[in-house]
Design an enzyme around this catalytic site. Structure first.
Site, PDB file in Angstrom:
ATOM      1  N   TYR A  25     -13.709  58.344  39.196  1.00 49.37           N
ATOM      2  CA  TYR A  25     -13.759  57.794  40.541  1.00 49.37           C
ATOM      3  C   TYR A  25     -15.005  56.959  40.842  1.00 49.37           C
ATOM      4  O   TYR A  25     -15.103  56.376  41.921  1.00 49.37           O
ATOM      5  CB  TYR A  25     -13.649  58.923  41.576  1.00 49.37           C
ATOM      6  CG  TYR A  25     -12.375  59.704  41.444  1.00 49.37           C
ATOM      7  CD1 TYR A  25     -11.155  59.152  41.828  1.00 49.37           C
ATOM      8  CD2 TYR A  25     -12.368  60.995  40.909  1.00 49.37           C
ATOM      9  CE1 TYR A  25      -9.969  59.856  41.694  1.00 49.37           C
ATOM     10  CE2 TYR A  25     -11.184  61.705  40.777  1.00 49.37           C
ATOM     11  CZ  TYR A  25      -9.997  61.127  41.167  1.00 49.37           C
ATOM     12  OH  TYR A  25      -8.822  61.831  41.021  1.00 49.37           O
ATOM     13  N   ASN A  76      -5.260  56.403  51.474  1.00 51.47           N
ATOM     14  CA  ASN A  76      -5.462  56.964  50.144  1.00 51.47           C
ATOM     15  C   ASN A  76      -5.070  58.434  50.290  1.00 51.47           C
ATOM     16  O   ASN A  76      -5.864  59.258  50.719  1.00 51.47           O
ATOM     17  CB  ASN A  76      -6.908  56.833  49.682  1.00 51.47           C
ATOM     18  CG  ASN A  76      -7.095  57.358  48.266  1.00 51.47           C
ATOM     19  OD1 ASN A  76      -6.287  58.136  47.763  1.00 51.47           O
ATOM     20  ND2 ASN A  76      -8.170  56.942  47.622  1.00 51.47           N
ATOM     21  N   HIS A  82       1.588  62.756  45.428  1.00 54.94           N
ATOM     22  CA  HIS A  82       2.526  63.266  44.440  1.00 54.94           C
ATOM     23  C   HIS A  82       3.310  64.487  44.914  1.00 54.94           C
ATOM     24  O   HIS A  82       4.197  64.954  44.209  1.00 54.94           O
ATOM     25  CB  HIS A  82       1.769  63.625  43.158  1.00 54.94           C
ATOM     26  CG  HIS A  82       0.649  62.683  42.867  1.00 54.94           C
ATOM     27  ND1 HIS A  82       0.859  61.365  42.513  1.00 54.94           N
ATOM     28  CD2 HIS A  82      -0.693  62.851  42.917  1.00 54.94           C
ATOM     29  CE1 HIS A  82      -0.316  60.770  42.333  1.00 54.94           C
ATOM     30  NE2 HIS A  82      -1.265  61.653  42.573  1.00 54.94           N
ATOM     31  N   ASP A  89       7.674  60.848  55.001  1.00 57.03           N
ATOM     32  CA  ASP A  89       8.532  60.774  56.183  1.00 57.03           C
ATOM     33  C   ASP A  89       7.752  60.303  57.411  1.00 57.03           C
ATOM     34  O   ASP A  89       8.249  59.496  58.198  1.00 57.03           O
ATOM     35  CB  ASP A  89       9.179  62.124  56.469  1.00 57.03           C
ATOM     36  CG  ASP A  89      10.283  62.482  55.480  1.00 57.03           C
ATOM     37  OD1 ASP A  89      10.747  61.592  54.734  1.00 57.03           O
ATOM     38  OD2 ASP A  89      10.667  63.667  55.452  1.00 57.03           O
ATOM     39  N   HIS A 102      -5.403  53.680  45.758  1.00 51.72           N
ATOM     40  CA  HIS A 102      -5.926  54.696  44.838  1.00 51.72           C
ATOM     41  C   HIS A 102      -7.114  54.097  44.111  1.00 51.72           C
ATOM     42  O   HIS A 102      -7.029  52.972  43.598  1.00 51.72           O
ATOM     43  CB  HIS A 102      -4.867  55.137  43.828  1.00 51.72           C
ATOM     44  CG  HIS A 102      -3.723  55.844  44.460  1.00 51.72           C
ATOM     45  ND1 HIS A 102      -3.797  57.164  44.851  1.00 51.72           N
ATOM     46  CD2 HIS A 102      -2.498  55.410  44.816  1.00 51.72           C
ATOM     47  CE1 HIS A 102      -2.649  57.503  45.409  1.00 51.72           C
ATOM     48  NE2 HIS A 102      -1.845  56.453  45.407  1.00 51.72           N
ATOM     49  N   ILE A 103      -8.204  54.827  44.054  1.00 52.64           N
ATOM     50  CA  ILE A 103      -9.415  54.353  43.390  1.00 52.64           C
ATOM     51  C   ILE A 103      -9.174  54.238  41.884  1.00 52.64           C
ATOM     52  O   ILE A 103      -9.567  53.261  41.255  1.00 52.64           O
ATOM     53  CB  ILE A 103     -10.595  55.288  43.714  1.00 52.64           C
ATOM     54  CG1 ILE A 103     -10.920  55.186  45.212  1.00 52.64           C
ATOM     55  CG2 ILE A 103     -11.811  54.965  42.855  1.00 52.64           C
ATOM     56  CD1 ILE A 103     -11.872  56.235  45.729  1.00 52.64           C
ATOM     57  N   SER A 104      -8.504  55.230  41.320  1.00 52.36           N
ATOM     58  CA  SER A 104      -8.182  55.193  39.895  1.00 52.36           C
ATOM     59  C   SER A 104      -6.768  54.641  39.715  1.00 52.36           C
ATOM     60  O   SER A 104      -5.989  54.572  40.660  1.00 52.36           O
ATOM     61  CB  SER A 104      -8.266  56.598  39.288  1.00 52.36           C
ATOM     62  OG  SER A 104      -7.225  57.416  39.795  1.00 52.36           O
ATOM     63  N   ARG A 113       0.965  62.316  38.042  1.00 55.53           N
ATOM     64  CA  ARG A 113       0.376  61.378  39.008  1.00 55.53           C
ATOM     65  C   ARG A 113       1.140  60.061  39.090  1.00 55.53           C
ATOM     66  O   ARG A 113       0.882  59.240  39.952  1.00 55.53           O
ATOM     67  CB  ARG A 113      -1.087  61.092  38.663  1.00 55.53           C
ATOM     68  CG  ARG A 113      -1.986  62.300  38.795  1.00 55.53           C
ATOM     69  CD  ARG A 113      -3.441  61.901  38.597  1.00 55.53           C
ATOM     70  NE  ARG A 113      -4.286  63.048  38.372  1.00 55.53           N
ATOM     71  CZ  ARG A 113      -4.817  63.808  39.331  1.00 55.53           C
ATOM     72  NH1 ARG A 113      -4.582  63.529  40.598  1.00 55.53           N
ATOM     73  NH2 ARG A 113      -5.579  64.828  39.028  1.00 55.53           N
TER      74      ARG A 113
END
Length: 151
Positions: A25, A76, A82, A89, A102-104, A113
């Site tokens: 990260y 994020n 997941h 919803d 997402h940072i990664s 993931r």
């Protein structure tokens, strides 16, 4: 005139940025992310409401509160990406543009993931570009809003 409000919502463990798995990260903290978002938003003529929670229910409540208050959501969702059909919803129910960040690069990580329920509600997804993904998401949101005729 009040600038359009973008909710920048962050899920679980993002309060640990800078200390949690820096090899994945990076070394930037959540405060660094907030400063980047504030600077980027100001340059784009947007306002942000930047929040982080470790609670799924609280995150869902914040999403629901965006209806009628914000013009878009950058999220994020972290681990809830997941697992949370309820978050998906809620994002669909508010009927706002949503950009998932997402940072990664979640697609280069563990198999579990690779599926994001949130992506099914998102207008777009940015993954793997570090905290700069947030700035890119704000720029993309500004363009989306301009295309939709938002102020």
């Amino acid at each position: 005139m009040t600038p359009p409000l973008i909710a920048v919502l962050n899920g679980p463990n993002l309060n640990m940025l800078g200390t949690r798995q820096p090899e994945v990260y990076g070394s930037a903290t959540l405060d660094d992310v907030e400063a980047l978002c504030a600077e980027t938003a100001e340059a784009l003529g947007l306002a942000i409401d930047f929040r982080q929670t470790n609670g799924e229910g609280e995150l869902i409540t914040w999403v629901q509160e965006c209806r009628g208050r914000a013009v878009g959501i950058i999220i994020n969702p972290a681990g809830y990406s997941h697992t949370s059909i309820a978050l998906m919803d809620a994002l669909k129910a508010v009927d706002l543009p949503v950009i998932e960040v997402h940072i990664s690069n979640i697609h280069r990580r563990e198999e579990f993931r690779h599926l994001s329920y949130v992506s099914k509600a998102a207008t777009g997804v940015i993954a793997g570009l570090g905290i700069q993904g947030y700035a890119l998401a704000l720029r993309a949101m500004a363009e989306l809003l301009e295309e939709e005729g938002e102020p």
